[in-house]
Every structure is written in C-alpha cells, then in structure tokens.
Motif scaffolding. Structure first.
Motif, PDB file in Angstrom:
ATOM      1  N   VAL A 113       0.987  -1.163   0.045  1.00 29.87           N
ATOM      2  CA  VAL A 113       0.152   0.000  -0.444  1.00 29.87           C
ATOM      3  C   VAL A 113       0.658   1.430   0.205  1.00 29.87           C
ATOM      4  O   VAL A 113       1.846   1.514   0.706  1.00 29.87           O
ATOM      5  N   ALA A 114       0.388   2.057  -0.930  1.00 30.27           N
ATOM      6  CA  ALA A 114       1.346   3.199  -1.103  1.00 30.27           C
ATOM      7  C   ALA A 114       0.488   4.232  -0.151  1.00 30.27           C
ATOM      8  O   ALA A 114      -0.764   4.476  -0.663  1.00 30.27           O
ATOM      9  N   VAL A 115       0.828   5.628   1.029  1.00 31.58           N
ATOM     10  CA  VAL A 115       0.079   6.585   1.095  1.00 31.58           C
ATOM     11  C   VAL A 115       1.065   7.297   0.445  1.00 31.58           C
ATOM     12  O   VAL A 115       1.967   8.293   0.875  1.00 31.58           O
ATOM     13  N   THR A 116      -0.030   8.607  -0.152  1.00 26.98           N
ATOM     14  CA  THR A 116       1.001   9.612  -0.921  1.00 26.98           C
ATOM     15  C   THR A 116       0.929  10.690   0.657  1.00 26.98           C
ATOM     16  O   THR A 116      -0.247  10.819   1.697  1.00 26.98           O
ATOM     17  N   LEU A 117       1.669  11.486   1.131  1.00 26.30           N
ATOM     18  CA  LEU A 117       1.972  12.350   1.887  1.00 26.30           C
ATOM     19  C   LEU A 117       2.346  13.689   1.507  1.00 26.30           C
ATOM     20  O   LEU A 117       3.067  14.645   1.957  1.00 26.30           O
ATOM     21  N   GLY A 118       2.244  14.319  -0.433  1.00 28.47           N
ATOM     22  CA  GLY A 118       1.715  15.653  -0.081  1.00 28.47           C
ATOM     23  C   GLY A 118       3.047  16.366  -0.759  1.00 28.47           C
ATOM     24  O   GLY A 118       3.752  15.421  -1.443  1.00 28.47           O
ATOM     25  N   GLY A 119       3.592  16.944  -0.450  1.00 30.57           N
ATOM     26  CA  GLY A 119       4.838  17.530  -0.843  1.00 30.57           C
ATOM     27  C   GLY A 119       6.216  17.044  -0.181  1.00 30.57           C
ATOM     28  O   GLY A 119       7.495  17.006  -0.670  1.00 30.57           O
ATOM     29  N   ARG A 120       6.334  16.045   1.031  1.00 33.28           N
ATOM     30  CA  ARG A 120       6.975  14.581   1.484  1.00 33.28           C
ATOM     31  C   ARG A 120       7.563  13.716   0.704  1.00 33.28           C
ATOM     32  O   ARG A 120       8.198  12.955   0.749  1.00 33.28           O
ATOM     33  N   GLY A 121       6.066  13.318  -0.291  1.00 34.23           N
ATOM     34  CA  GLY A 121       6.636  12.307  -1.752  1.00 34.23           C
ATOM     35  C   GLY A 121       5.672  10.904  -0.836  1.00 34.23           C
ATOM     36  O   GLY A 121       4.130  11.827  -0.697  1.00 34.23           O
ATOM     37  N   ALA A 122       5.730   9.994  -0.664  1.00 34.21           N
ATOM     38  CA  ALA A 122       5.308   9.326  -0.010  1.00 34.21           C
ATOM     39  C   ALA A 122       5.223   7.728   0.588  1.00 34.21           C
ATOM     40  O   ALA A 122       6.395   7.888   0.717  1.00 34.21           O
ATOM     41  N   LEU A 123       4.599   7.302   1.383  1.00 36.99           N
ATOM     42  CA  LEU A 123       5.508   6.177   2.157  1.00 36.99           C
ATOM     43  C   LEU A 123       4.538   4.560   1.426  1.00 36.99           C
ATOM     44  O   LEU A 123       3.462   4.809   1.139  1.00 36.99           O
ATOM     45  N   LEU A 124       5.425   3.957   1.416  1.00 39.61           N
ATOM     46  CA  LEU A 124       5.504   2.095   0.736  1.00 39.61           C
ATOM     47  C   LEU A 124       5.414   1.273   1.981  1.00 39.61           C
ATOM     48  O   LEU A 124       6.438   1.398   2.376  1.00 39.61           O
ATOM     49  N   SER A 125       4.201   0.562   1.678  1.00 35.07           N
ATOM     50  CA  SER A 125       4.292  -0.331   2.918  1.00 35.07           C
ATOM     51  C   SER A 125       3.499  -2.092   2.320  1.00 35.07           C
ATOM     52  O   SER A 125       3.176  -2.053   1.745  1.00 35.07           O
ATOM     53  N   HIS A 126       4.834  -2.655   2.616  1.00 36.93           N
ATOM     54  CA  HIS A 126       4.180  -4.076   2.660  1.00 36.93           C
ATOM     55  C   HIS A 126       4.047  -5.108   3.786  1.00 36.93           C
ATOM     56  O   HIS A 126       3.818  -6.582   4.171  1.00 36.93           O
ATOM     57  N   GLY A 127       3.764  -4.406   5.129  1.00 36.11           N
ATOM     58  CA  GLY A 127       2.975  -4.775   5.842  1.00 36.11           C
ATOM     59  C   GLY A 127       4.389  -4.582   7.369  1.00 36.11           C
ATOM     60  O   GLY A 127       5.828  -5.095   6.574  1.00 36.11           O
ATOM     61  N   GLY A 128       5.057  -3.186   8.493  1.00 39.96           N
ATOM     62  CA  GLY A 128       5.930  -3.686   9.082  1.00 39.96           C
ATOM     63  C   GLY A 128       6.541  -2.250   8.692  1.00 39.96           C
ATOM     64  O   GLY A 128       5.980  -1.544   8.469  1.00 39.96           O
ATOM     65  N   THR A 129       8.042  -2.760   8.582  1.00 40.18           N
ATOM     66  CA  THR A 129       8.935  -0.911   8.537  1.00 40.18           C
ATOM     67  C   THR A 129       8.283  -0.554   6.596  1.00 40.18           C
ATOM     68  O   THR A 129       8.677  -1.452   6.260  1.00 40.18           O
ATOM     69  N   PRO A 130       7.856   0.463   6.356  1.00 42.73           N
ATOM     70  CA  PRO A 130       7.428   0.953   5.242  1.00 42.73           C
ATOM     71  C   PRO A 130       8.632   1.639   4.559  1.00 42.73           C
ATOM     72  O   PRO A 130       9.614   1.919   5.787  1.00 42.73           O
ATOM     73  N   LEU A 131       8.459   2.242   3.856  1.00 39.45           N
ATOM     74  CA  LEU A 131       9.778   2.882   2.940  1.00 39.45           C
ATOM     75  C   LEU A 131       9.297   4.695   2.640  1.00 39.45           C
ATOM     76  O   LEU A 131       8.109   3.949   2.424  1.00 39.45           O
ATOM     77  N   LEU A 132       9.950   4.917   3.035  1.00 45.09           N
ATOM     78  CA  LEU A 132       9.561   6.324   2.546  1.00 45.09           C
ATOM     79  C   LEU A 132      10.288   6.826   1.479  1.00 45.09           C
ATOM     80  O   LEU A 132      11.410   6.781   1.153  1.00 45.09           O
TER      81      LEU A 132
END
Length: 284
Positions: free
Chosen positions: A38-57
C-alpha cells in the motif's frame, strides 16, 4: 487523511506525527485488504510504501510550490502504468513521486492546459530533456538568464561541481547537457561510460546548483542547444585554446560562450586509473 479514514484508526492524525500515522495506516490496510503493498501519499513530502511492517519512505526530489490539484491523479496514473509494464513496486512509486512533483513544479493544471495544443514529443525525447526545455522557456519568459553547461559527467568529481556552481552563479537557471551512453562510447571508447546515463542524470539533478538536465545522443550538443537557446554556454578552462564547434551557433542568437577556471588534477580518467590500482584490485 483518506488512508487514515479507510484504516478506521481511532486516533486523529496530527501534523507532528503524520509519518508515524501514515505508517500505521498503511500497515493496517495491507492486512485488511490482503494487499501485497500500500502506498500513502504525503503531499510535498513524497509517499510512504508499506508491504506490512517497516515502511519505505520515498521523498520528493525537490520542494515544489504550486497548485497541487491533480497531483494525486498524476501519481496514480504513473504508478499504474509502470506496474503494468512490469516495473518493481518500489520503482513505480519512486517514479510516480517524481512525476507528481514535476507536475506541481511546472504549474499543475495550468501547464497541462498550455501544453494541450502542442505537438506530441518525439519518441526519442527523454523526460528529463522535456523538463529542461520547459525550465529554460519559463526562465526566459520571465526575463531571466538561461545558462547551459555540457559534458559526459562520468564519475562526477570536484572539478565538475566547481564548474557547475560557477556557471549557476552567472544566471537564473542552469541546464546541464549530458552525453548519452552511446555518445560517451563514441567519444571515450568501449569501456565508457563507467556510470550509466540514468545514474549520471540522477546525480546531476541532485546537485543544488542544477535546475534541469537534458540528454543528447550526438557527439556535440548543437541540436539540443538550438532548442534550449541559452544566453550563456559554460565550459571548463581547458578549452581556452580551442574554438568550440558549438560557439558559432550560440553566438547566432546573441548567446555567449564563457570559460571557467579548471581545477587541475581532477579527471574521470585519473580517478578510474587510481581505483583500478587500489590494493586488492587488478590493474587494467
């Protein structure tokens, strides 16, 4: 906010903890939807990608000020297209963040309205080159000075950085014209480039003094310069005794070739030779 609502989280998101909240929400959605990621967009900060557990910013490459209307659509369309082409999820999200950032930086909906009546770009044109042309046009329209510098920039070193920093100080934007991989091979030999085109572009675009990067396939950048039409064409001082083949072209529209001091002892060839002779490595 949408991810937070869908995750049915009890706590309210706050500005101070939006990254932590987004990570929790993404993790919840991965499990609730039985999704691979799941990817969650963060506006001007970019996006956060999670496969469950520790996410990738995945941060935005630059801070873009402008109308963000439609940026989410640009993100989603870019990511979906890349996934359909078989790209890795991480690559798709990273490039989607970059596409959305460029969209906002170039004016958002207004830039799309202006571009709608223009001809489709040639298939051979690369995205970074299109960005460079728009950057130059925007600065020129505002009455600013467009500076361009060119080279292979294979193994970027202090001499390159000094040239680019000096060039940027002479105008209002700096466009770097970089040789494609095929162009470098023709000029430097079959063992070059040491760093592939995509990586050279990424490193150059990361420099604070560089506003845009354009790629050319020819041995010299005349065709690209004719499109950019810079006010200043910057070269290193090692060309002081040579008449540059592109000088007449630049001067034809009132542009000027400017040489900058060259830092002695800095060269890609020298760095490569020293690296090949380091202990534990076989000399070439």
């Amino acid at each position: 906010a949408e991810a937070h609502t869908l995750a049915h989280t009890d706590t309210s998101p706050t500005a101070d903890h939006d990254l932590h909240t987004a990570a929790q929400d993404a993790d919840r959605l991965v499990h609730a939807w039985h999704a691979a990621s799941v990817a969650v967009t963060l506006g001007g900060r970019g996006a956060l990608l999670s496969h469950g557990g520790t996410p990738l910013l995945v941060p935005s490459p630059v801070t873009a000020d402008g109308d963000a209307c439609g940026a989410g659509d640009r993100f989603a369309a870019t990511a979906a297209g890349l996934l359909a082409d078989g790209e890795l999820v991480e690559t798709a999200v990273r490039q989607a963040v970059h596409a959305a950032t460029r969209y906002v930086a170039e004016g958002g909906v207004r830039s799309d309205a202006v571009d709608a009546g223009r001809a489709e770009p040639r298939a051979a044109d690369r995205a970074p080159t299109g960005d460079a042309l728009r950057t130059a046009a925007r600065v020129r329209a505002a009455g600013g000075t467009v500076v361009a510098a060119g080279g292979c920039f294979d193994l970027l070193h202090a001499g390159h950085v000094a040239l680019l920093q000096a060039a940027r100080r002479t105008g209002d934007c700096l466009v770097v014209c970089v040789n494609s991989d095929a162009s470098v091979r023709r000029r430097k030999g079959s063992g070059r480039p040491l760093v592939p085109e995509a990586d050279r572009i990424r490193v150059l675009r990361a420099l604070e003094c560089v506003d845009a990067v354009a790629v050319f396939d020819e041995d010299t950048p005349e065709r690209l310069l004719a499109e950019l039409r810079p006010h200043i064409w910057a070269k290193g001082g090692d060309y002081a005794l040579a008449r540059l083949p592109e000088a007449a072209l630049v001067e034809s529209w009132g542009g000027q070739v400017v040489l900058f001091p060259y830092l002695d002892g800095r060269s890609t060839t020298g760095i490569a030779e020293r690296a090949a002779l380091t202990p534990g490595r076989a000399a070439r």
